[in-house]
Design a protein around this motif. Structure first.
Motif, PDB file in Angstrom:
ATOM      1  N   ASP A 280     -11.177 -13.572  -5.163  1.00 16.78           N
ATOM      2  CA  ASP A 280      -9.758 -13.757  -4.845  1.00 16.78           C
ATOM      3  C   ASP A 280      -8.880 -13.666  -6.086  1.00 16.78           C
ATOM      4  OD1 ASP A 280     -10.431 -14.059  -2.219  1.00 16.78           O
ATOM      5  OD2 ASP A 280     -10.370 -16.253  -2.225  1.00 16.78           O
ATOM      6  N   HIS A 281      -9.343 -14.243  -7.205  1.00 15.89           N
ATOM      7  CA  HIS A 281      -8.544 -14.217  -8.436  1.00 15.89           C
ATOM      8  C   HIS A 281      -8.397 -12.790  -8.956  1.00 15.89           C
ATOM      9  CE1 HIS A 281      -6.948 -15.362 -12.344  1.00 15.89           C
ATOM     10  NE2 HIS A 281      -7.904 -14.646 -12.908  1.00 15.89           N
ATOM     11  N   GLN A 282      -9.497 -12.033  -8.990  1.00 18.31           N
ATOM     12  CA  GLN A 282      -9.443 -10.655  -9.489  1.00 18.31           C
ATOM     13  C   GLN A 282      -8.567  -9.777  -8.597  1.00 18.31           C
ATOM     14  OE1 GLN A 282     -13.699 -10.135  -9.347  1.00 18.31           O
ATOM     15  NE2 GLN A 282     -13.915 -10.273 -11.574  1.00 18.31           N
ATOM     16  N   TRP A 283      -8.674  -9.965  -7.299  1.00 17.77           N
ATOM     17  CA  TRP A 283      -7.879  -9.164  -6.376  1.00 17.77           C
ATOM     18  C   TRP A 283      -6.404  -9.509  -6.482  1.00 17.77           C
ATOM     19  CZ3 TRP A 283      -6.920  -4.962  -4.319  1.00 17.77           C
ATOM     20  CH2 TRP A 283      -6.231  -4.781  -3.117  1.00 17.77           C
ATOM     21  N   SER A 284      -6.095 -10.782  -6.655  1.00 14.78           N
ATOM     22  CA  SER A 284      -4.702 -11.198  -6.801  1.00 14.78           C
ATOM     23  C   SER A 284      -4.091 -10.605  -8.065  1.00 14.78           C
ATOM     24  CB  SER A 284      -4.618 -12.723  -6.827  1.00 14.78           C
ATOM     25  OG  SER A 284      -3.292 -13.145  -7.050  1.00 14.78           O
TER      26      SER A 284
ATOM     27  N   HIS B 171     -12.966  -6.046   1.545  1.00 14.87           N
ATOM     28  CA  HIS B 171     -12.867  -5.912   2.996  1.00 14.87           C
ATOM     29  C   HIS B 171     -12.094  -7.088   3.586  1.00 14.87           C
ATOM     30  CE1 HIS B 171     -13.647  -4.785   7.019  1.00 14.87           C
ATOM     31  NE2 HIS B 171     -14.500  -5.771   7.287  1.00 14.87           N
ATOM     32  N   ASP B 172     -11.079  -6.771   4.389  1.00 14.80           N
ATOM     33  CA  ASP B 172     -10.216  -7.767   5.026  1.00 14.80           C
ATOM     34  C   ASP B 172      -9.466  -8.626   4.003  1.00 14.80           C
ATOM     35  OD1 ASP B 172     -10.878  -6.947   7.565  1.00 14.80           O
ATOM     36  OD2 ASP B 172     -12.565  -8.333   7.728  1.00 14.80           O
ATOM     37  N   GLY B 173      -9.295  -8.093   2.792  1.00 14.76           N
ATOM     38  CA  GLY B 173      -8.518  -8.818   1.788  1.00 14.76           C
ATOM     39  C   GLY B 173      -7.032  -8.777   2.103  1.00 14.76           C
ATOM     40  N   ILE B 174      -6.297  -9.664   1.464  1.00 20.94           N
ATOM     41  CA  ILE B 174      -4.849  -9.736   1.662  1.00 20.94           C
ATOM     42  C   ILE B 174      -4.181  -8.602   0.881  1.00 20.94           C
ATOM     43  CG2 ILE B 174      -2.796 -11.145   1.290  1.00 20.94           C
ATOM     44  CD1 ILE B 174      -4.595 -13.612   1.483  1.00 20.94           C
ATOM     45  N   LEU B 175      -3.216  -7.954   1.518  1.00 19.69           N
ATOM     46  CA  LEU B 175      -2.483  -6.872   0.865  1.00 19.69           C
ATOM     47  C   LEU B 175      -0.990  -7.139   1.004  1.00 19.69           C
ATOM     48  CD1 LEU B 175      -3.219  -4.292  -0.650  1.00 19.69           C
ATOM     49  CD2 LEU B 175      -2.923  -3.020   1.472  1.00 19.69           C
ATOM     50  N   ASP B 176      -0.269  -7.024  -0.108  1.00 19.46           N
ATOM     51  CA  ASP B 176       1.164  -7.302  -0.105  1.00 19.46           C
ATOM     52  C   ASP B 176       1.895  -6.328   0.820  1.00 19.46           C
ATOM     53  OD1 ASP B 176       0.490  -9.158  -1.997  1.00 19.46           O
ATOM     54  OD2 ASP B 176       1.037  -7.868  -3.692  1.00 19.46           O
ATOM     55  N   PRO B 177       3.004  -6.773   1.432  1.00 16.94           N
ATOM     56  CA  PRO B 177       3.728  -5.920   2.389  1.00 16.94           C
ATOM     57  C   PRO B 177       4.135  -4.564   1.822  1.00 16.94           C
ATOM     58  CG  PRO B 177       4.501  -8.185   2.536  1.00 16.94           C
ATOM     59  CD  PRO B 177       3.576  -8.131   1.355  1.00 16.94           C
ATOM     60  N   ASP B 178       4.537  -4.527   0.534  1.00 21.50           N
ATOM     61  CA  ASP B 178       4.992  -3.257  -0.023  1.00 21.50           C
ATOM     62  C   ASP B 178       3.841  -2.295  -0.308  1.00 21.50           C
ATOM     63  OD1 ASP B 178       4.091  -5.008  -1.991  1.00 21.50           O
ATOM     64  OD2 ASP B 178       5.265  -4.031  -3.566  1.00 21.50           O
ATOM     65  N   LEU B 179       2.584  -2.773  -0.173  1.00 19.28           N
ATOM     66  CA  LEU B 179       1.429  -1.908  -0.376  1.00 19.28           C
ATOM     67  C   LEU B 179       0.725  -1.553   0.927  1.00 19.28           C
ATOM     68  CD1 LEU B 179      -0.123  -3.648  -3.530  1.00 19.28           C
ATOM     69  CD2 LEU B 179       1.147  -1.493  -3.484  1.00 19.28           C
ATOM     70  N   GLN B 180       1.142  -2.178   2.027  1.00 19.20           N
ATOM     71  CA  GLN B 180       0.482  -1.943   3.301  1.00 19.20           C
ATOM     72  C   GLN B 180       0.565  -0.478   3.728  1.00 19.20           C
ATOM     73  OE1 GLN B 180      -1.393  -3.512   5.343  1.00 19.20           O
ATOM     74  NE2 GLN B 180      -1.280  -5.665   4.753  1.00 19.20           N
ATOM     75  N   TYR B 181       1.636   0.182   3.347  1.00 19.68           N
ATOM     76  CA  TYR B 181       1.822   1.577   3.740  1.00 19.68           C
ATOM     77  C   TYR B 181       0.674   2.464   3.241  1.00 19.68           C
ATOM     78  CZ  TYR B 181       3.821   6.264   3.875  1.00 19.68           C
ATOM     79  OH  TYR B 181       4.026   7.605   4.090  1.00 19.68           O
TER      80      TYR B 181
END
Length: 664
Positions: free
Chosen positions: A135-139, A165-175
């Protein structure tokens, strides 16, 4: 899908490092006249094969379109769905004339931060594999992705991110997120079998073993391994056997044979029997002559006493092979009768006879050194790979690294040095141990006293292996090696070769050289890589390197250190190249070369008059060999004199008419 690459070492030189200072040349074994391709070519072959073998997963078309339209795609998919292979294929498909494919490894030594613009070169293909990130590296990576995307866009590069897999993605990157599905297992298996040269009419038949195998959701790697087992089963099958028998044999080979091997070893109590069993497992497929000689060497390595029997009373090799369920084929090559039995034997002895492990390294080196018709490069590489696999399988990367170092120090032949390179390559290419080996190589290059021929092994590892996927790390490690060597200087040559193919790496090396007070070794590197032609070339971009402010700062800093700290005889040929290039009709970029030289001399304080005079003398000498003719060369010298006068406050800012002739 990850093929084990073989590496041969080319154009090396040997050194002995005698302390904290320079590395002095020693007449030891050398790595030269190699008969194997450089690793970068092997890596390209692997990418080409990966493209042929990949079955497009669901979502691949959308990923292609996203990458083409925006330069970025973020892949999300189940573990084992082939995300990494899909990412590499996507990047290879968008390769341009400029730029290289490399993997980003944020946080490792020698890697720039993801938000650093210097990370991205023009036309690069970048892979950021965060599928295993916590989680820390992905954040942290998500926070840097907008800046990284901006650099990718500006450099006309391409970026593929593999997210957890199934990680959180910021709204501006969802596209940019594209879901990757799992391709049909049967189709994947058949594609691999086709690439292995399996007859179409064979693998297209319905088969119960295949149906059972693909009926279970499996990782793509597991399907590829099963296809390879089928290939090997076919190669060792009887002429009357067909696809069904090959698949059944492959299925049996996947079974856990530890108990079976343990029972067989318990039956074979004599040292020669066990020595032959180990030898066949480590040299599986080698010629019978090699097997016989290697088994003798293993007994000698282990100091096993001779049975004392006359030669003609010994069992012949055919009988001894039968005792261990092995046989010799028509061409004299030895195999176990059961497929993949060799890997079970290796694992048994490694796991259950730990005192044997250090002796296997010594024995392997003696096999590698054999001057024998049938001890081919493939046999040597196979032996080293199998030994390395045992170290890596059991988490003993440190033991493999130490073995490669020992082989290099004790090297008596080119073959043993190549074995050391191949052993380290196995560590670097192992997914679980790659980071450990990259860090260990950094420590060796930057801080360790390198004995024997180990320095040249590290040069080739950095230049031919690490540079293929992690050029920034290779650049830093070669830089440290180059700082400690004298002529001949293979690390310096490798550095020069690396920056010759990358504006970004040349920029980064110049920045490294100028970041701290350049030492004499740094200045030697600078003079080698400050070639004015690539600095003033703008054929691939809108402006040349010499027109970039950061590069100008690095060049001025380093030239100042050169003029202030090195004798004129050392730097004069390099200054002459700059002056001849300035006279070569390149306009404003040529004048910038003069500005940088004058600015560097101006910083010399009380010695600036001496530095100006030395530059003027160099310009006069360069006039005789200027490519643009004497007239343009003289005009360049007059422009240099004018700039020196302005720097000293002795003349007007406007150049004289004759000097203006250098402008296009």
């Amino acid at each position: 899908m990850n093929q084990q690459g073989s590496t041969r070492v080319e154009n090396p030189q040997g050194f002995v490092h005698t302390g904290a200072g320079n590395i002095y040349v020693n007449g030891g074994a050398h790595l030269q006249d190699s008969d194997k391709p450089a690793f970068r070519r092997v890596a390209e072959d692997q990418l080409r094969r990966l493209r042929l073998v990949l079955v497009d997963p669901p979502g691949m078309g959308k990923a292609r379109a996203m990458l083409a339209d925006t330069g970025t795609v973020i892949l999300d998919g189940d573990p084992g769905s082939g995300r990494t292979s899909a990412a590499r294929v996507l990047l290879r498909e968008c390769r341009q004339d400029s730029g290289v494919l490399h993997e980003l490894l944020p946080g490792e030594e020698g890697e720039l931060a993801l938000h650093d613009p210097a990370l991205v070169g023009n036309g690069d293909q970048l892979l950021l594999d965060l599928s295993g990130a916590d989680d820390h590296q992905w954040s942290a990576a998500r926070a840097d992705l907008p800046a990284l995307r901006k650099s990718v866009h500006e450099q006309h590069a391409h970026l593929v991110v593999i997210m957890p897999h199934d990680g959180i993605l910021d709204p501006d990157l969802q596209y940019y997120r594209v879901g990757i599905g799992r391709p049909p297992g049967l189709q994947v298996l058949r594609r691999h079998l086709r690439m292995h040269g399996m007859p179409y009419e064979q693998y297209m038949r319905s088969d119960a073993t295949v149906d059972e195998f693909v009926g279970v959701k499996r990782p793509m790697r597991e399907i590829a391994d099963f296809a390879d087992l089928v290939r090997r089963a076919r190669e060792t099958a009887r002429p009357d056997e067909e696809f069904a028998q090959w698949c059944a044999t492959a299925k049996r080979a996947r079974n856990d044979r530890r108990k079976e091997v343990a029972a067989r070893v318990a039956e074979l109590r004599e040292a020669p029997q066990r020595a032959l069993l180990i030898t066949v497992s480590m040299l599986h497929g080698a010629h019978a002559d090699v097997i016989h000689r290697a088994a003798q060497l293993l007994l000698r390595t282990l100091a096993s006493p001779s049975d004392g029997l006359p030669l003609l009373q010994h069992k012949d090799l055919a009988e001894r092979l039968t005792e261990i369920s092995a046989a010799t084929g028509l061409r004299g090559h030895v195999h176990f009768t059961d497929l993949d039995y060799d890997s079970a034997v290796r694992a048994h002895f490694w796991d259950h006879m730990p005192d044997l492990r250090p002796h296997l390294g010594t024995w392997a080196a003696s096999i590698v050194d054999l001057n024998h018709l049938h001890v081919t490069p493939a046999v040597r590489d196979g032996l080293v790979t199998r030994l390395a696999d045992q170290y890596l399988r059991t988490g003993r990367g440190d033991g493999l690294a130490s073995l490669a170092e020992r082989w290099s120090i004790e090297a008596t032949s080119r073959a043993r040095l190549e074995a050391a390179v191949h052993a380290l390559t196995c560590g670097l290419e192992d997914p679980a141990h790659g980071r450990e080996f990259r860090e260990r190589i950094y420590q060796w290059c930057a801080y360790r006293r390198l004995k024997g021929e180990f320095a040249q092994v590290l040069v080739r590892i950095c230049a031919d292996v690490l540079a293929a996927s992690h050029p920034d790390q290779a650049l830093l490690r070669l830089y440290y090696l180059a700082r400690r060597e004298r002529d001949p200087a293979p690390a310096l040559q490798s550095l020069d070769d690396m920056v010759a193919g990358s504006r970004r790496l040349r920029r980064r090396l110049l920045d490294r050289l100028a970041r701290y007070s350049p030492s004499p070794p740094d200045l030697g590197i600078f003079l080698r890589v400050c070639d004015p032609v690539p600095l003033t070339d703008s054929s691939e971009t809108s402006r040349a390197l010499v027109e970039e402010r950061e590069v100008q700062h690095s060049l001025t800093t380093c030239w100042h250190a050169v003029l202030a700290g090195l004798p004129r005889a050392t730097w004069q040929p390099h200054a002459a190249r700059w002056l001849r290039r300035a006279a070569d009709g390149i306009g404003r970029r040529g004048e910038l070369l003069l500005d940088l030289l004058v600015s560097a001399a101006e910083r010399c304080g009380e010695r600036r008059g001496e530095a100006f005079a030395a530059l003027y003398a160099s310009a006069r000498e360069a006039e005789r060999t200027a490519p643009g003719g004497l007239k343009r060369s003289v005009e360049t010298t007059e422009l240099l004199i004018h700039k020196i006068s302005v720097a000293q406050g002795l003349g007007p800012a406007t150049p004289p008419p004759s000097a203006r002739g250098t402008q296009p």
